[in-house]
Design a protein around this motif. Structure first.
Motif, PDB file in Angstrom:
ATOM      1  N   GLY A 157       0.786  -1.215   0.000  1.00  0.00           N
ATOM      2  CA  GLY A 157       0.000   0.000   0.000  1.00  0.00           C
ATOM      3  C   GLY A 157       0.815   1.261   0.000  1.00  0.00           C
ATOM      4  O   GLY A 157       0.894   1.942   1.011  1.00  0.00           O
ATOM      5  N   GLU A 166      11.305   2.364  -2.036  1.00  0.00           N
ATOM      6  CA  GLU A 166      11.950   3.644  -2.325  1.00  0.00           C
ATOM      7  C   GLU A 166      12.608   3.557  -3.692  1.00  0.00           C
ATOM      8  O   GLU A 166      13.299   2.586  -3.977  1.00  0.00           O
ATOM      9  N   GLU A 175       1.880  14.528   0.489  1.00  0.00           N
ATOM     10  CA  GLU A 175       2.630  14.642   1.731  1.00  0.00           C
ATOM     11  C   GLU A 175       2.695  13.270   2.412  1.00  0.00           C
ATOM     12  O   GLU A 175       3.714  12.859   2.951  1.00  0.00           O
ATOM     13  N   HIS A 176       1.574  12.561   2.336  1.00  0.00           N
ATOM     14  CA  HIS A 176       1.501  11.258   2.989  1.00  0.00           C
ATOM     15  C   HIS A 176       2.279  10.194   2.217  1.00  0.00           C
ATOM     16  O   HIS A 176       2.765   9.233   2.791  1.00  0.00           O
ATOM     17  N   GLU A 177       2.386  10.382   0.901  1.00  0.00           N
ATOM     18  CA  GLU A 177       2.938   9.304   0.080  1.00  0.00           C
ATOM     19  C   GLU A 177       4.401   9.492  -0.321  1.00  0.00           C
ATOM     20  O   GLU A 177       5.001   8.580  -0.883  1.00  0.00           O
ATOM     21  N   SER A 178       4.982  10.640  -0.052  1.00  0.00           N
ATOM     22  CA  SER A 178       6.404  10.810  -0.365  1.00  0.00           C
ATOM     23  C   SER A 178       7.193   9.761   0.406  1.00  0.00           C
ATOM     24  O   SER A 178       6.958   9.538   1.590  1.00  0.00           O
ATOM     25  N   CYS A 179       8.132   9.112  -0.290  1.00  0.00           N
ATOM     26  CA  CYS A 179       8.854   8.031   0.389  1.00  0.00           C
ATOM     27  C   CYS A 179       9.827   8.589   1.408  1.00  0.00           C
ATOM     28  O   CYS A 179      10.219   7.915   2.335  1.00  0.00           O
ATOM     29  N   GLY A 180      10.232   9.853   1.238  1.00  0.00           N
ATOM     30  CA  GLY A 180      11.086  10.477   2.240  1.00  0.00           C
ATOM     31  C   GLY A 180      12.560  10.267   2.029  1.00  0.00           C
ATOM     32  O   GLY A 180      13.345  10.494   2.931  1.00  0.00           O
ATOM     33  N   GLN A 181      12.961   9.810   0.844  1.00  0.00           N
ATOM     34  CA  GLN A 181      14.395   9.652   0.592  1.00  0.00           C
ATOM     35  C   GLN A 181      15.066  10.992   0.353  1.00  0.00           C
ATOM     36  O   GLN A 181      16.021  11.349   1.017  1.00  0.00           O
ATOM     37  N   ARG A 218      10.749  15.171   0.526  1.00  0.00           N
ATOM     38  CA  ARG A 218      10.267  14.861   1.878  1.00  0.00           C
ATOM     39  C   ARG A 218       9.805  16.128   2.586  1.00  0.00           C
ATOM     40  O   ARG A 218       8.697  16.205   3.105  1.00  0.00           O
ATOM     41  N   GLU A 219      10.658  17.145   2.580  1.00  0.00           N
ATOM     42  CA  GLU A 219      10.336  18.360   3.325  1.00  0.00           C
ATOM     43  C   GLU A 219       9.393  19.254   2.535  1.00  0.00           C
ATOM     44  O   GLU A 219       8.518  19.885   3.105  1.00  0.00           O
ATOM     45  N   GLY A 220       9.598  19.286   1.200  1.00  0.00           N
ATOM     46  CA  GLY A 220       8.806  20.186   0.372  1.00  0.00           C
ATOM     47  C   GLY A 220       7.339  19.802   0.314  1.00  0.00           C
ATOM     48  O   GLY A 220       6.458  20.660   0.412  1.00  0.00           O
ATOM     49  N   HIS A 257       5.647  18.242   2.471  1.00  0.00           N
ATOM     50  CA  HIS A 257       5.097  18.533   3.789  1.00  0.00           C
ATOM     51  C   HIS A 257       4.843  20.032   3.952  1.00  0.00           C
ATOM     52  O   HIS A 257       3.779  20.462   4.406  1.00  0.00           O
ATOM     53  N   GLY A 295      -3.811  11.492   8.130  1.00  0.00           N
ATOM     54  CA  GLY A 295      -2.939  10.345   7.901  1.00  0.00           C
ATOM     55  C   GLY A 295      -1.595  10.423   8.578  1.00  0.00           C
ATOM     56  O   GLY A 295      -0.737   9.603   8.334  1.00  0.00           O
ATOM     57  N   ALA A 296      -1.371  11.406   9.415  1.00  0.00           N
ATOM     58  CA  ALA A 296      -0.061  11.500  10.052  1.00  0.00           C
ATOM     59  C   ALA A 296      -0.012  10.546  11.225  1.00  0.00           C
ATOM     60  O   ALA A 296      -0.990  10.379  11.933  1.00  0.00           O
TER      61      ALA A 296
END
Lengths: 446, 516
Positions: free
Chosen positions: A179, A199, A348-354, A359-361, A363, A443-444
């Motif tokens: 998911g 990722e 914002e919820h789905e960015s993998c954060g790598q 990740r920051e943008g 959000h 979703g946070a």
């Protein structure tokens, strides 16, 4: 004929309204099922690739990369460091998660054998004996239907060892994701398939060199595979003629939002967005305000810009993209800021954060839109949105950051007056709407 | 390695791709055969070997001070995720990450063009949006890459008006007894995750959740278990992972940084001794490709405490009325000389933690000064290790079985190991520096203790047996060289000045000679 296109005929959806269309018996009896496979297995792999190349079939996942060319990138006889042959894998990307896109689900539930046949032909073309179908985690029912269809194909001898006496073996494995929207990106999908975090990988190496489990792999969309049997059975000319000069065939367009008949339509690519809205029963409950033409990641178009054709190149010229074929129609009751915020919450919820920017943008943008909606915005924010988007787009490993900036930037550019109104009147309350839900509830996990 | 005889330890010279598994797919099998390809970086043209990345070439030729990076570490696989090291490559549509892009013949690279600087400013602004900016109370301040790069590339101001991300349960979270996590400060470079995955291969750490609330967690409830946790705190670019032993002890800018060697085992990891007013606060590893790479183990990192142990004997002690009293070195040696001259047999035991120079000096000078034939042998004392042949690797990284630094160097002097680990003489002179073991003694044998001894160790002898203690200097306080398990000789110089009454072996021998 209809749609101003004399060559047009439905490639995928011809029988989807008939009862029992998902069964193998129906497919064999009415749709010339597995005839294309029979034909393809008698051809050399290179001839099959050539046929697909000439048909101008372009990937239906979003990027629109020519399928035949992708297949031809696969190494012929890959070997590992010790000189032993390496297996090649064919992967079907069924992680359909783009908001506004629901075309692949139609294929899964109504005509799964078309896709299976397409995959077997693809396996023959690239010399792979194993295919994976990566299904998004939320598709429980669809994965069961697909498994049933695969079992039926095995029973009839279209899958397994020595298919139709040709000596070609092909196995299909259904794999459920956990998911994540990002797993629709091909390298993130491969990581997820291997059981790692979803990722995206750094490229090069590309999947054609180092793909699933380190082996050369080819990843294609569900709709792409579903179009392959037609090309092989009817010949490439017929398929190519239906489309435009640089992109053959038909497209599945999922029309949703404020239209009278939201559904998946199979359409030729020479139609304009206005014509498609007309086919989908016209705008519901008001006048057209704008559309998102290719799934949530495509930049928005205003009503005035909707006179554009929906092939890859015309949309690209209009500053947006054909994407995954999800047409979201918005009438004039929609507040664009609110609509964009909904999309940004998703991103914002789905960015993998790598990558730092994404990740920051993503959000930051979502929170900024939330603040504007709740009356805390100012004019500087609007300029800053453009600046944030400029720092995000094109700077990351995958195209996710570009996808975030699509709706964010286009909404500010094209509907700036709505933002200004919200800022002046103190948010949604000021224009008589309900206040947006709390950001923390979105979703946070913290 | 055998042809390497001697080299001084140096500050890190960064030579990359130490353990990278992301080498370019098509590397040239025989790069030396052809003329080397050339790449132009910031207007100058440089040779490179096929397979080098842009960052490697820039680093080798010191094109600028440094291409900034967070996720990249030369000892780990390349991730390419922080996007800080992007450079402009002519003809490429987008900025490229210099850490992962292989240099190509004829490539023209700009590492500080406007486009690049704008991108770096963007990355800095993004990273700072959710960073708490608690530098005044952060232990990393002063040696923080986020601070340093922000000074050079940061935007100065920010338009971020939103609430910052706070991981309330992970603001001060103990990942183990040794390491504390402050997740709020994390910039998600994931060096730590890759370190435990690919270097220690213990898979201790993992990122959970996704996107902006992605969080570092230990994979098991036991927390971090690997033996190299200190390295996490070295390469963490921010104050997210901090070393408990050092936390809040000293501001980093007060520290003197001098190179030395770790003497905790036969590896001889290169270290930097961080001290202020000659008090040591920590050891950190420095890069040496041939010895320790970028790392050092936690045991070695914590070993500085043995030299600051309050029980360490730091003045000459002489026996008087069956008790030890501090005295001058002249008095002690005069007294010892009487005992030694009268003894029927004397044995000199050199611990394998003596430097090569000390071992040579003792073997040559001590018998001459005493004027007798003295049996000289060496003693290791590590459990299960008598000679360097018994030494072996304990893990894939650095740890060795032999817990003394110079077994090979002492063997080189032609000494033989102490038979059965037992002394067979009336008087034994035991020279050791706190790492080698103490040989077995008989109940009536007298001893002269030389080197580094603690009061606790003195208690292992009957007090009437100790004739005197000659306090010696520790590795970080003296000059010398060790030959490690791989046969590499490493010289070192004093990193701190000894403030007590201990003397180097050369000084002691010098005084001793004048007394005759």
């Amino acid at each position: 004929m209809m749609y101003n296109n004399e060559h047009f005929e439905p490639v995928i959806t011809k029988f989807v309204n008939e009862p029992g269309c998902e069964t193998i018996d129906f497919y064999l009896a009415k749709e010339n099922g597995y005839k294309a496979l029979e034909k393809a297995l008698k051809m050399k792999p290179a001839e099959v690739v050539e046929e697909v190349k000439k048909s101008n079939l372009r990937g239906r996942g979003g990027a629109g990369f020519p399928t035949g060319m992708k297949w031809s990138f696969m190494p012929a006889n890959p070997v590992d460091a010790n000189g032993n042959p390496k297996p090649k894998y064919l992967v079907c990307n069924a992680d359909e998660g783009e908001p506004g896109t629901f075309k692949d689900r139609l294929i899964f539930t109504k005509t799964p054998h078309k896709m299976i046949e397409g995959m077997i032909i693809g396996g023959h073309a690239i010399g792979s004996n194993k295919g994976f179908i990566y299904i998004r985690g939320e598709w429980f029912k669809e994965s069961r239907l697909m498994q049933k269809a695969i079992d039926d194909a095995y029973a009839k001898g279209f899958l397994g060892k020595n298919i139709l006496g040709s000596g070609f073996d092909f196995d299909l494995v259904v794999y459920m994701g956990a998911g994540a929207y990002i797993c629709g990106e091909e390298t993130a999908l491969l990581n997820s398939l291997e059981g790692k975090r979803g990722e995206p990988r750094l490229k090069p190496p590309f999947p054609a060199q180092v793909g699933a489990y380190g082996m050369p792999s080819c990843v294609n969309n569900v709709e792409t595979f579903a179009a392959v049997p037609y090309i092989l059975h009817q010949g490439w000319e017929k398929y190519a003629k239906m489309g435009t000069e640089r992109s053959g065939g038909t497209r599945l367009i999922g029309v949703s939002g404020h239209v009278n008949k939201p559904a998946v339509y199979e359409l030729p690519m020479n139609l304009t967005i206005n014509e498609i809205i007309e086919i989908a029963g016209g705008v519901k409950g008001g006048k057209l305000k704008g559309v998102i033409p290719g799934g949530a990641s495509a930049p928005m178009l205003t009503a005035a810009e909707c006179d554009v054709k929906t092939d890859y190149d015309s949309l690209a010229k209009a500053g947006t993209m054909a994407g995954s074929g999800g047409l979201i129609v918005m009438n004039d009751t929609v507040n664009i800021v609110e609509a964009t915020y909904t999309l940004l919450k998703f991103y914002e919820h789905e960015s993998c954060g790598q990558c730092s920017q994404c990740r920051e943008g993503s959000h930051w943008l979502a929170r900024m839109f939330h603040r504007i909606l709740n009356g805390g915005g100012n004019q500087e924010d609007l300029d800053y949105i453009a600046k944030i988007c400029g720092n995000m787009a094109g700077q990351t490993i995958c195209a996710f950051a570009d996808a975030v900036t699509g709706p964010a930037l286009s909404s500010v550019r094209k509907f700036r007056s709505e933002f200004e109104e919200l800022i002046l009147k103190g948010g949604l309350k000021g224009i008589g709407k309900e206040e947006s839900i709390s950001h923390r509830a979105v979703g946070a996990h913290v | 390695m055998s042809n390497i005889t001697e080299f001084d330890i140096k500050k890190p010279k960064v030579d990359l791709n130490y353990a990278s598994d992301k080498k370019p797919v098509h590397s040239d099998p025989n790069p030396e055969a052809k003329p080397l390809p050339k790449v132009t970086i910031d207007g100058k043209t440089y040779d490179f070997k096929p397979g080098d990345t842009i960052m490697q070439v820039a680093e080798r030729y010191k094109v600028h001070e440094e291409i900034p990076r967070y996720c990249y570490h030369p000892g780990m696989p390349i991730a390419g995720t922080c996007r800080m090291c992007t450079v402009e490559v002519e003809k490429a549509p987008k900025l490229m990450t210099s850490c992962s892009t292989p240099a190509a013949d004829g490539m023209v690279v700009h590492t500080r063009s406007d486009k690049v600087m704008k991108s770096r400013t963007g990355v800095m602004e993004f990273l700072l949006t959710n960073h708490p900016l608690d530098c005044p109370v952060c232990d990393k301040a002063g040696e923080c890459e986020l601070q340093d790069y922000n000074y050079e590339y940061g935007p100065g101001t920010s338009n971020f008006k939103e609430e910052k991300r706070v991981f309330e349960h992970a603001t001060t979270k103990k990942l183990s007894d040794k390491v504390t996590l402050n997740m709020n400060r994390c910039v998600h470079c994931e060096r730590c995750v890759r370190f435990t995955d690919d270097v220690t291969k213990t898979n201790d750490l993992v990122m959970v959740n996704r996107g902006w609330h992605k969080e570092l967690e230990a994979t098991t409830e036991a927390g971090l278990t690997n033996e190299y946790q200190g390295c996490l705190t070295d390469f963490c670019p921010v104050g997210a992972l901090t070393w408990n032993d050092f936390r809040f002890k000293k501001r980093s800018w007060f520290l003197n940084r001098k190179p030395s060697l770790c003497d905790g085992c036969s590896k001889g990891c290169n270290i930097e001794v961080h001290s202020d007013s000659e008090i040591v606060y920590r050891y950190v590893p420095i890069y040496n490709e041939l010895v320790n790479g970028h790392w050092m183990c936690d045991a070695g990192r914590s070993s500085y405490t043995s030299y600051t142990n309050p029980l360490r004997v730091i003045a000459p002690l002489m026996k008087h009325n069956d008790a030890l009293h501090s005295t001058s070195i002249q008095t002690l040696l005069t007294d010892l000389q009487v005992h030694l001259k009268n003894a029927a047999s004397i044995q000199l035991v050199v611990g394998t933690d003596a430097t090569r120079e000390e071992a040579a000096l003792l073997k040559e000078k001590v018998p001459t000064i005493i004027g007798k034939n003295i049996a000289v042998s060496y003693f290791n004392g590590t459990n299960g290790v008598q000679t360097s042949a018994d030494d072996k690797k304990l893990d894939e990284l650095l740890k060795m079985k032999d817990l003394t630094p110079n077994t090979k160097g002492v063997e080189e002097q032609g000494l033989s190991p102490l038979a059965n680990g037992e002394v067979n003489a009336d008087i034994a002179i035991l020279f050791r520096n706190g790492r080698a073991g103490i040989p077995k003694m008989k109940a009536d044998q007298k001893v002269v203790l030389w080197g580094i001894w603690s009061q606790d160790e003195l208690k292992s002898f009957p007090s009437k047996n100790i004739l005197g203690v000659i306090a010696g200097l520790a590795t970080i306080e003296k000059e010398g060289s060790y030959k490690n398990a791989d046969g590499i000789v490493q010289k070192f110089h004093p990193a701190i000045t000894h403030k007590g009454g201990a003397l180097s072996a050369h000084q002691v021998v010098g005084v001793w000679k004048t007394l005759n």
